[in-house]
Enzyme design. Structure first.
Site, PDB file in Angstrom:
ATOM      1  CE1 TYR A 105      -4.234  -1.645   0.156  1.00  0.00           C
ATOM      2  CE2 TYR A 105      -2.900  -3.092   1.760  1.00  0.00           C
ATOM      3  CZ  TYR A 105      -4.175  -2.879   1.058  1.00  0.00           C
ATOM      4  OH  TYR A 105      -5.328  -3.833   0.829  1.00  0.00           O
ATOM      5  N   GLY A 138     -10.752   0.628  -3.028  1.00  0.00           N
ATOM      6  CA  GLY A 138      -9.808   0.920  -2.354  1.00  0.00           C
ATOM      7  C   GLY A 138      -8.718   0.154  -2.302  1.00  0.00           C
ATOM      8  CG  ASP A 139      -7.560  -4.363  -1.439  1.00  0.00           C
ATOM      9  OD1 ASP A 139      -6.763  -3.884  -0.542  1.00  0.00           O
ATOM     10  OD2 ASP A 139      -7.585  -5.615  -1.590  1.00  0.00           O
ATOM     11  CG  MET A 140      -7.755  -1.472  -7.792  1.00  0.00           C
ATOM     12  SD  MET A 140      -7.621  -3.125  -8.130  1.00  0.00           S
ATOM     13  CE  MET A 140      -6.525  -3.200  -9.495  1.00  0.00           C
ATOM     14  CG  ASN A 190      -4.969  -6.632  -6.014  1.00  0.00           C
ATOM     15  OD1 ASN A 190      -4.880  -7.734  -5.819  1.00  0.00           O
ATOM     16  ND2 ASN A 190      -5.735  -5.985  -4.823  1.00  0.00           N
TER      17      ASN A 190
END
Length: 414
Positions: A260, A297-299, A303
């Site tokens: 992240y 919100g998790d790219m 990913n």
């Protein structure tokens, strides 16, 4: 046990190097002389290429963990703990974990003991994880799928059902089980992936499958739901053998803990423009816009992936892990920085002009792609036909409650 242990690393079934564990849990990866000398060598990772495309052969040892490229082949979180427990391996000691799981890894890699030992031997300093019988192998799953969510590699039957092989090896489908903390996660991912497909994003075959139709699911997995999300593995085509792949955390030499942070979407765009040109970069921009519009919100760095269909040159891999996270985290934001912000609403046309300039992308290509993607998504009524769950503290939400969650988010980005 010997003080030194060696694992053979094979790419497309051919040896390319070794991972050696030295006393004190120090680990070192080294390419074989034959791989280094091969002018037509298949690509292992962009992280092992310098700015001129030459192979980087110098490596520093790591402590307890594997080098970042190999560490990213392993699962994270509960999935890691689950597979490590099945193999009687300490999940923190990555050399032994990849020894146990290395028969079926992402891409075209296999990793196995140079001495032919099928599983790591029991160790006195890992008493809590020892097998009571050193030859015990029942229940060990010998595969690894990167990521946090509980998932398994499965084989599709002629009847349409899925079977998880006894050792987890050889599957060409990924089965993602219902979450105990995020209700309706399989339905969420299926809806978002199918929506992406309908507007032209490259998505593998997907389906929602009743758990009752999946044979070989291990007992006690704690799934909370009746259906699993399944997706065809893009690294396991029907013919021609496995296709090698790597995620962007591997490219940038990041450990999974840093997925992240450390990089931004600009860094990804720069790599894709150099390695994949207009085709890969256009698809990247489309996916970036799409995921902002659905509130994903998790790219993060893991990913986004590359594949190597010709074994040498990179392409952007098909899409995966598209989930509307705002259904569970209403105030969520982008996983990585876009220009100078992580806010979904920062993806404006003006900011995309800045993004193109900072990333070295053609301005017209960037803006035209953004406009086309936005128009394709917002002009479809598919949102009202797809069921998307929302975490509301009362269990599953009805479609009437779900639609406003998406449409309010879309309205905020117009």
């Amino acid at each position: 046990m010997a003080d030194i242990s060696v694992l053979d690393v094979q790419l497309y079934g051919h040896p390319i190097g070794t991972i050696t564990r030295f006393p004190g849990d120090r680990v070192l990866f080294a390419f074989s002389d034959a791989y280094v000398a091969d002018g037509a060598r298949p690509t292992l990772s962009l992280s092992y290429k310098d700015a001129f495309g030459a192979l980087i052969t110098e490596a520093k040892p790591t402590q307890t963990r594997l080098p970042p490229f190999f560490s990213n082949l392993l699962p994270e979180g509960a999935m890691r703990d689950y597979l490590a427990a099945r193999a009687r391996v300490n999940p923190a000691r990555e050399f032994f974990l990849i020894w146990a799981l290395g028969l079926d890894l992402p891409g075209a890699l296999t990793i196995k003991s140079a001495d032919g030992d099928t599983l790591p031997p029991a160790r006195d300093d890992d008493a809590a994880h020892k097998r009571t019988d050193p030859t015990e192998e029942d229940g060990v799953l010998r595969f690894s799928l990167a990521g946090v969510q509980l998932k398994f590699s499965a084989v599709k039957q002629a009847t349409g059902g899925l079977t998880i092989p006894a050792e987890g090896v050889g599957g060409s489908w990924i089965v993602k089980l219902p979450s105990t903390t995020h209700l309706g996660l399989p339905e969420n991912e299926f809806a978002m992936m199918e929506l992406a497909r309908r507007i032209g994003i490259h998505v593998p075959e997907t389906a929602l499958v009743p758990l009752a139709k999946i044979k070989g699911l291990p007992a006690g997995i704690g799934a909370a739901g009746t259906r699993a999300f399944v997706i065809k593995r893009f690294d396991r085509p029907q013919t021609g053998g496995p296709i090698h792949s790597e995620d962007l955390a591997q490219v940038f030499r990041l450990y999974p803990d840093d997925k992240y942070g450390k990089i931004s979407y600009r860094n990804i765009a720069q790599v894709l423009w150099i390695e994949t040109g207009e085709i890969g970069t256009t698809e990247f921009i489309r996916r970036l816009v799409f995921n902002a519009l659905i509130g994903n919100g998790d790219m993060h760095a893991k990913n986004w992936s590359l594949t190597y269909p010709d074994r040498i040159h990179a392409q952007l891999a098909p899409a995966y892990d598209f989930i509307s996270t705002i259904a569970y985290i209403p105030n969520d934001h982008l996983a990585l920085s876009f220009v100078d912000s992580k806010a979904f609403e920062s993806l404006t046309l003006d900011q995309f002009v800045r993004f193109a300039a900072k990333s070295g992308l053609p301005r017209t290509l960037t803006i035209d792609t953004v406009k086309d993607d936005f128009q394709a998504l917002t002009s479809t009524c598919v949102f009202r036909r797809l069921w998307l769950p929302r975490s509301s503290g009362r269990g599953r939400a009805s479609p009437d409650e779900i639609d406003p969650c998406i449409f309010e988010h879309l309205a905020g980005d117009t």
